[in-house]
Write a protein that holds these residues in place. Structure first.
Motif, short mmCIF file in Angstrom:
data_model
loop_
_atom_site.label_atom_id
_atom_site.label_comp_id
_atom_site.label_asym_id
_atom_site.label_seq_id
_atom_site.Cartn_x
_atom_site.Cartn_y
_atom_site.Cartn_z
N LYS B 114 0.84 -1.18 0.00
CA LYS B 114 0.00 0.00 0.00
C LYS B 114 0.89 1.25 0.00
CE LYS B 114 -4.06 -0.32 2.33
NZ LYS B 114 -4.88 -0.30 3.55
N LYS B 115 0.52 2.24 -0.81
CA LYS B 115 1.33 3.45 -0.84
C LYS B 115 0.42 4.67 -0.93
CE LYS B 115 5.07 5.81 -3.12
NZ LYS B 115 6.19 5.78 -4.04
N ARG B 116 0.78 5.71 -0.21
CA ARG B 116 -0.02 6.92 -0.21
C ARG B 116 0.57 7.94 -1.19
NH1 ARG B 116 -2.14 9.61 5.39
NH2 ARG B 116 -3.34 7.68 5.46
N ILE B 117 -0.24 8.45 -2.10
CA ILE B 117 0.22 9.48 -3.03
C ILE B 117 -0.47 10.80 -2.65
CG2 ILE B 117 0.43 10.19 -5.46
CD1 ILE B 117 1.87 7.55 -4.92
N GLY B 118 0.31 11.79 -2.36
CA GLY B 118 -0.24 13.07 -1.94
C GLY B 118 -0.93 13.82 -3.08
N ILE B 119 -2.01 14.51 -2.75
CA ILE B 119 -2.66 15.41 -3.71
C ILE B 119 -2.31 16.83 -3.27
CG2 ILE B 119 -4.86 16.19 -4.68
CD1 ILE B 119 -4.56 13.32 -5.36
N THR B 120 -1.55 17.52 -4.08
CA THR B 120 -1.15 18.88 -3.74
C THR B 120 -2.36 19.81 -3.72
OG1 THR B 120 0.83 18.42 -5.00
CG2 THR B 120 0.51 20.70 -4.28
N ARG B 121 -3.12 19.74 -4.81
CA ARG B 121 -4.25 20.65 -4.94
C ARG B 121 -5.23 20.15 -6.00
NH1 ARG B 121 -2.37 26.15 -6.85
NH2 ARG B 121 -4.15 26.26 -8.25
N ILE B 122 -6.46 20.62 -5.89
CA ILE B 122 -7.44 20.42 -6.95
C ILE B 122 -8.03 21.78 -7.23
CG2 ILE B 122 -9.62 19.31 -7.62
CD1 ILE B 122 -9.03 17.15 -5.53
N HIS B 123 -7.96 22.22 -8.46
CA HIS B 123 -8.59 23.50 -8.75
C HIS B 123 -9.54 23.41 -9.94
CE1 HIS B 123 -4.94 24.37 -11.39
NE2 HIS B 123 -5.95 24.57 -12.22
N MET B 124 -10.43 24.39 -10.01
CA MET B 124 -11.41 24.44 -11.10
C MET B 124 -10.86 25.33 -12.21
SD MET B 124 -14.82 25.23 -8.89
CE MET B 124 -14.05 26.24 -7.63
N GLU B 125 -11.18 25.00 -13.44
CA GLU B 125 -10.85 25.89 -14.55
C GLU B 125 -11.72 25.56 -15.74
OE1 GLU B 125 -6.65 25.09 -15.00
OE2 GLU B 125 -7.01 23.55 -16.51
#
Lengths: 95, 476
Positions: B114-125
């Protein structure tokens, strides 16, 4: 603040504008003057003012996800300087 | 040669499943006639004002929550300025320094770990239009201009093309579970750019980063990254230096090519979008949206293992699509034994769906019908072998197993006398084989079983056939 020729050329390029040598000098002077004028705002002491991106105190102006009629094709393409039957036509944009 | 490791971060653009564009009421329908879904707002006519689509905002929040992000109490839009014919305003409305979601993560499993991958950001465009290059001109279709996108940016936590593929798959699964994106890579509703660098193992600082664009299928994610990593290592091994650049994945040639864009082309001069007011999201709104989230893939997978006693492999596969998982649970609820349902779904059902290029949503067999067929096997009415024929017929006609079994006379023969009659027939007409069997060629039992099954059209209970054959052969 002085906008030099190099910066004028850079801005022109980003804006996809071709300008003459003469214009580079004119725009350089004009842009510099505009910046000098705006510079005047720096005379104000704004240490205690939170930076803002909006002057209206309003948030969350939202609309519902309901489709509305779009423009007819002929209206959409009506002002295009160049077109085909269904598309806008522009100079080739990929080498 | 030194050992290198790859550092990969992915930027995924996901098209949101709204009916209208992000800032105007034009339809987002795919495949319409060119330039029929535009209006003064999305074509950037003077004097118009964009207004944010509430659903797009809620979808972005929903996605952030499903990916363990913090939802920004205050966020806003920004203008990203560049001139290109597919962008009629001369800028793209995006988010820059204050995105709607930040600091999340998702979990992937690679080689059992199992490995965790970070999400830096989610933005709308907003999306840009589509260009078609034709002769010495380019044609522009602005239907896609203004279609709502989420850009999901990962931390540089990915270390191999394989991990990148798993990350993409998990991302797609989550987006589909929560109903915000259809995940269709062919139609471009999910697109991927990658930031790739390599560094000698043990080195702290990152190497020079290259952006690879245009990776539009899972297969290409792996291939493009493989190629790019090897290319970078080769440059370094030959004593060269890498340049920070954008490269385009050419799937036909299987290579990445430098786009040779000058540095200054990336001078986007972002500034806050004055035409849109800021977005505030309070705790209540966030929690209201959280309450509407379905059970997410990881939780469902764990539950399938504990509740139904399924192996990890089965649980992985069955929870990869929400519709598949729902189908499974429905079949189990209708009385199907959990592992048997799983076996039939992963085997026959998937095979038939794949052959028809169909998805589980279009499956002509209903979950309760599979459960019904499994009951017939349990009761001994049909054998497992006949069941395959029955299931194919169910798939073809949508009829119940019982109806098909009756119509086609497929009921298993368990009556010993009836089977014995056929057994005797087979032995009488194959005296040579009987002789050889008696002389020690015991593997010929398979031949006899085969003959009996042939004569009974597969309907004889195989276990009974076996027992009766051995008994009779012993008596001879």
């Amino acid at each position: 603040m002085r906008i030099d020729r190099k910066q004028v050329e850079h801005i022109a390029k980003l804006s996809r504008l071709s300008i003459t040598e003469e214009e580079k000098d004119i725009f350089g002077t004009q842009l510099s003057n505009i910046l000098d004028y705006i510079e005047k705002l720096n005379e104000l002491d704004t240490r205690d003012v939170t930076p803002t991106s909006h002057v209206i105190e309003l948030t969350n102006v939202l609309r519902d996800d309901t489709p509305r009629t779009s423009l007819p094709l002929e209206d959409a393409l009506g002002n295009a300087p160049d077109r085909t039957e269904k598309f806008y036509r522009v100079p080739k944009i990929i080498e | 040669m030194k050992k290198y490791e790859a550092i990969i971060g992915l930027e995924v653009h996901a098209q949101m499943l709204t009916d209208t564009k992000i800032f105007c009421g034009c339809s987002t329908k795919f495949g319409s006639e060119p330039n029929t879904q535009t209006c003064p707002v999305c074509t950037g006519m003077p004097g118009v004002l964009p207004v944010l689509n509430r659903k797009a905002l809620e979808f972005a929040i929903r996605t952030g929550l499903a990916m363990n992000c913090k939802i920004a109490p205050y966020s806003r839009f920004a203008r990203k300025n560049y001139f290109y014919p597919d962008l009629p305003k001369g800028y793209q409305i995006s988010q820059y320094e204050l995105p709607i979601c930040e600091h999340g993560y998702i979990e992937i499993v690679v080689d059992g770990e199992k490995k965790r991958i970070g999400i830096t950001r989610i933005h709308m465009e907003e999306d840009a239009g589509k260009n078609i290059h034709e002769g010495d001109h380019s044609l522009v279709d602005l239907n896609r201009t203004g279609v709502p996108l989420m850009e999901i940016v990962s931390e540089p936590d990915i270390r191999s093309p394989k991990e990148a593929v798993e990350y993409m798959k998990k991302l797609r699964t989550i987006l589909r579970y929560i109903g915000v994106c259809d995940g269709n890579m062919e139609q471009g509703s999910l697109r991927c750019d990658a930031n790739v660098s390599v560094r000698p193992v043990g080195q702290e600082e990152f190497g020079t980063k290259v952006e690879v664009k245009n990776i539009n299928s899972f297969k290409f994610v792996e291939r493009a990254l493989d190629y790019e990593i090897k290319r970078q290592i080769k440059v370094l091994e030959e004593g060269g230096t890498l340049v920070q650049e954008t490269r385009l994945w050419d799937s036909g040639a299987g290579v990445t090519l430098s786009m040779r864009t000058k540095e200054e082309a990336h001078d986007y001069r972002y500034f806050p979008e004055p035409d849109l007011v800021p977005v505030t999201v309070d705790e209540k709104w966030t929690e209201d949206i959280r309450a509407t989230l379905p059970e997410l893939p990881d939780a469902k997978r764990e539950r399938f293992i504990s509740e139904y006693g399924l192996p990890e492999y089965d649980a992985d596969l069955l929870t990869s699509e929400r519709a598949l998982a729902d189908w499974y649970e429905e079949a189990v609820k209708s009385g199907g034994q959990p592992k048997a349902v799983s076996n039939w779904m992963m085997g026959e059902l998937m095979r038939l769906l794949n052959e028809a290029n169909a998805s589980i949503e279009d499956c002509p067999v209903k979950p309760a019908q599979l459960a019904g067929m499994l009951k017939l096997i349990d009761k001994g009415t049909i054998s497992g072998k006949i069941a395959k024929t029955v299931f194919e017929e169910m798939y073809k006609t949508g009829k119940d197993a019982e109806t098909i079994v009756n119509e086609k006379g497929l009921v298993q023969i368990t009556d010993e006398n009836a089977i014995l009659k056929t057994v005797d027939e087979v032995l009488a007409s194959n005296p040579k084989e009987v002789e050889r069997y008696k002389n020690g060629e015991e593997k010929l039992i398979g031949f006899f079983v085969g003959q009996v099954m042939k004569l009974t059209k597969g309907k004889a209970n195989p276990k009974a056939v076996n027992e009766l054959l051995r008994k009779r052969l012993k008596e001879q």
